[in-house]
Design a protein around this motif. Structure first.
Motif, mmCIF file in Angstrom:
data_model
loop_
_atom_site.group_PDB
_atom_site.id
_atom_site.type_symbol
_atom_site.label_atom_id
_atom_site.label_comp_id
_atom_site.label_asym_id
_atom_site.label_seq_id
_atom_site.Cartn_x
_atom_site.Cartn_y
_atom_site.Cartn_z
ATOM 1 N N ASP A 122 6.159 2.463 4.031
ATOM 2 C CA ASP A 122 5.753 1.096 4.381
ATOM 3 C C ASP A 122 4.250 0.912 4.258
ATOM 4 N N ARG A 123 3.497 1.872 4.730
ATOM 5 C CA ARG A 123 2.039 1.766 4.687
ATOM 6 C C ARG A 123 1.516 1.811 3.258
ATOM 7 N N GLU A 124 2.097 2.676 2.458
ATOM 8 C CA GLU A 124 1.687 2.749 1.055
ATOM 9 C C GLU A 124 2.041 1.455 0.328
ATOM 10 N N GLN A 125 3.190 0.862 0.679
ATOM 11 C CA GLN A 125 3.572 -0.426 0.107
ATOM 12 C C GLN A 125 2.563 -1.504 0.494
ATOM 13 N N ARG A 126 2.119 -1.475 1.742
ATOM 14 C CA ARG A 126 1.103 -2.437 2.185
ATOM 15 C C ARG A 126 -0.142 -2.332 1.311
ATOM 16 N N TRP A 127 -0.583 -1.097 1.088
ATOM 17 C CA TRP A 127 -1.788 -0.918 0.282
ATOM 18 C C TRP A 127 -1.585 -1.464 -1.123
ATOM 19 N N VAL A 128 -0.455 -1.136 -1.766
ATOM 20 C CA VAL A 128 -0.206 -1.580 -3.128
ATOM 21 C C VAL A 128 -0.199 -3.106 -3.201
ATOM 22 N N ILE A 129 0.497 -3.746 -2.287
ATOM 23 C CA ILE A 129 0.583 -5.212 -2.315
ATOM 24 C C ILE A 129 -0.782 -5.836 -2.051
ATOM 25 N N GLU A 130 -1.455 -5.355 -1.030
ATOM 26 C CA GLU A 130 -2.769 -5.922 -0.698
ATOM 27 C C GLU A 130 -3.769 -5.695 -1.822
ATOM 28 N N HIS A 131 -3.722 -4.509 -2.420
ATOM 29 C CA HIS A 131 -4.694 -4.190 -3.466
ATOM 30 C C HIS A 131 -4.310 -4.827 -4.804
ATOM 31 N N ASN A 146 -5.957 -3.601 11.272
ATOM 32 C CA ASN A 146 -6.614 -3.011 12.443
ATOM 33 C C ASN A 146 -6.551 -1.476 12.432
ATOM 34 N N VAL A 147 -6.902 -0.906 11.283
ATOM 35 C CA VAL A 147 -6.974 0.554 11.128
ATOM 36 C C VAL A 147 -8.322 0.883 10.500
ATOM 37 N N SER A 148 -8.643 2.164 10.417
ATOM 38 C CA SER A 148 -9.909 2.563 9.810
ATOM 39 C C SER A 148 -9.816 2.510 8.284
ATOM 40 N N VAL A 149 -10.961 2.442 7.647
ATOM 41 C CA VAL A 149 -11.018 2.448 6.184
ATOM 42 C C VAL A 149 -10.469 3.767 5.655
ATOM 43 N N GLU A 150 -10.743 4.857 6.355
ATOM 44 C CA GLU A 150 -10.235 6.166 5.927
ATOM 45 C C GLU A 150 -8.708 6.194 5.946
ATOM 46 N N THR A 151 -8.093 5.504 6.890
ATOM 47 C CA THR A 151 -6.634 5.426 6.947
ATOM 48 C C THR A 151 -6.108 4.708 5.714
ATOM 49 N N VAL A 152 -6.748 3.608 5.358
ATOM 50 C CA VAL A 152 -6.339 2.855 4.169
ATOM 51 C C VAL A 152 -6.515 3.716 2.919
ATOM 52 N N LYS A 153 -7.595 4.484 2.858
ATOM 53 C CA LYS A 153 -7.800 5.374 1.713
ATOM 54 C C LYS A 153 -6.691 6.430 1.651
ATOM 55 N N GLY A 154 -6.191 6.864 2.810
ATOM 56 C CA GLY A 154 -5.060 7.788 2.849
ATOM 57 C C GLY A 154 -3.800 7.143 2.294
ATOM 58 N N TRP A 155 -3.571 5.884 2.637
ATOM 59 C CA TRP A 155 -2.431 5.146 2.078
ATOM 60 C C TRP A 155 -2.553 5.084 0.562
ATOM 61 N N ARG A 156 -3.766 4.771 0.090
ATOM 62 C CA ARG A 156 -4.013 4.672 -1.348
ATOM 63 C C ARG A 156 -3.737 6.002 -2.031
ATOM 64 N N LYS A 157 -4.249 7.077 -1.451
ATOM 65 C CA LYS A 157 -4.084 8.402 -2.056
ATOM 66 C C LYS A 157 -2.602 8.761 -2.170
ATOM 67 N N GLY A 158 -1.861 8.525 -1.096
ATOM 68 C CA GLY A 158 -0.431 8.824 -1.113
ATOM 69 C C GLY A 158 0.322 7.960 -2.109
ATOM 70 N N ALA A 159 -0.004 6.664 -2.131
ATOM 71 C CA ALA A 159 0.673 5.745 -3.048
ATOM 72 C C ALA A 159 0.403 6.116 -4.502
ATOM 73 N N LEU A 160 -0.848 6.371 -4.824
ATOM 74 C CA LEU A 160 -1.187 6.705 -6.206
ATOM 75 C C LEU A 160 -0.543 8.024 -6.640
ATOM 76 N N ALA A 161 -0.495 8.985 -5.747
ATOM 77 C CA ALA A 161 0.140 10.269 -6.098
ATOM 78 C C ALA A 161 1.610 10.069 -6.412
ATOM 79 N N LYS A 162 2.298 9.300 -5.568
ATOM 80 C CA LYS A 162 3.725 9.048 -5.793
ATOM 81 C C LYS A 162 3.952 8.211 -7.048
#
Length: 168
Positions: A122-131, A146-162
């Motif tokens: 779900d979080r990785e999907q959020r990043w993909v849609i928002e980005h 309402n999360v840290s930028v580093e958390t969002v970067k973690g979502w991005r990293k996971g999404a891009l890897a998958k």
């Protein structure tokens, strides 16, 4: 060479250049560099120049210091090249680099993304849609959820890897 004097006090750079050219050229073989020889030689000579400029005879002999500086400059260049090729892919038509972030611009709406989103959390999907759809930066996404930028970067990293595994 006297151990208490710097290389600059004893020799001109031309003499050092002539004397240490085999070191610089040999470092290519030692580091198994098979392409861009001229660029790496230049980096090696920059390292030799830096060693010449910064050598302190009190801290040790010049040959060992020159070896470390030459090797260090060449390794730094290898790392830069590796990072560049990790972040860019080359199209088969024109061999021009294509920025990986820009190559994802084909994902313009959620319908196009649907088959890919199923593979993500779900979080990785959020990043993909928002980005990809809303063109939001990580700091904007972080503020929205309402999360840290580093958390969002973690979502991005996971999404891009998958996504990379799925697209290949």
């Amino acid at each position: 060479m006297n151990n208490n004097q710097s290389a600059r006090q004893q020799y001109s750079f031309d003499e050092i250049y002539q004397q240490y050219t085999p070191l610089v050229q040999g470092m290519l073989k030692r580091l198994h560099i098979h392409s861009n020889h001229e660029d790496f030689l230049q980096a090696g000579y920059v390292g030799l120049w830096l060693a010449y400029q910064h050598h302190d005879g009190e801290r040790g002999p010049f040959p060992a210091y020159a070896f470390l500086r030459v090797r260090g400059e060449m390794l730094a260049m290898l790392r830069k090249d590796a990072n560049y090729y990790d972040r860019h892919s080359f199209s088969s038509n024109d061999q021009e680099p294509v920025d990986m972030a820009m190559s994802e611009s084909w994902m313009s709406d959620v319908d196009t993304l649907a088959p890919y989103l199923n593979k993500l959390s779900d979080r990785e999907q959020r990043w993909v849609i928002e980005h990809a759809v809303h063109d939001q930066a990580p700091r904007m996404i972080a503020a929205k959820y309402n999360v840290s930028v580093e958390t969002v970067k973690g979502w991005r990293k996971g999404a891009l890897a998958k996504l990379r595994k799925y697209v290949k």
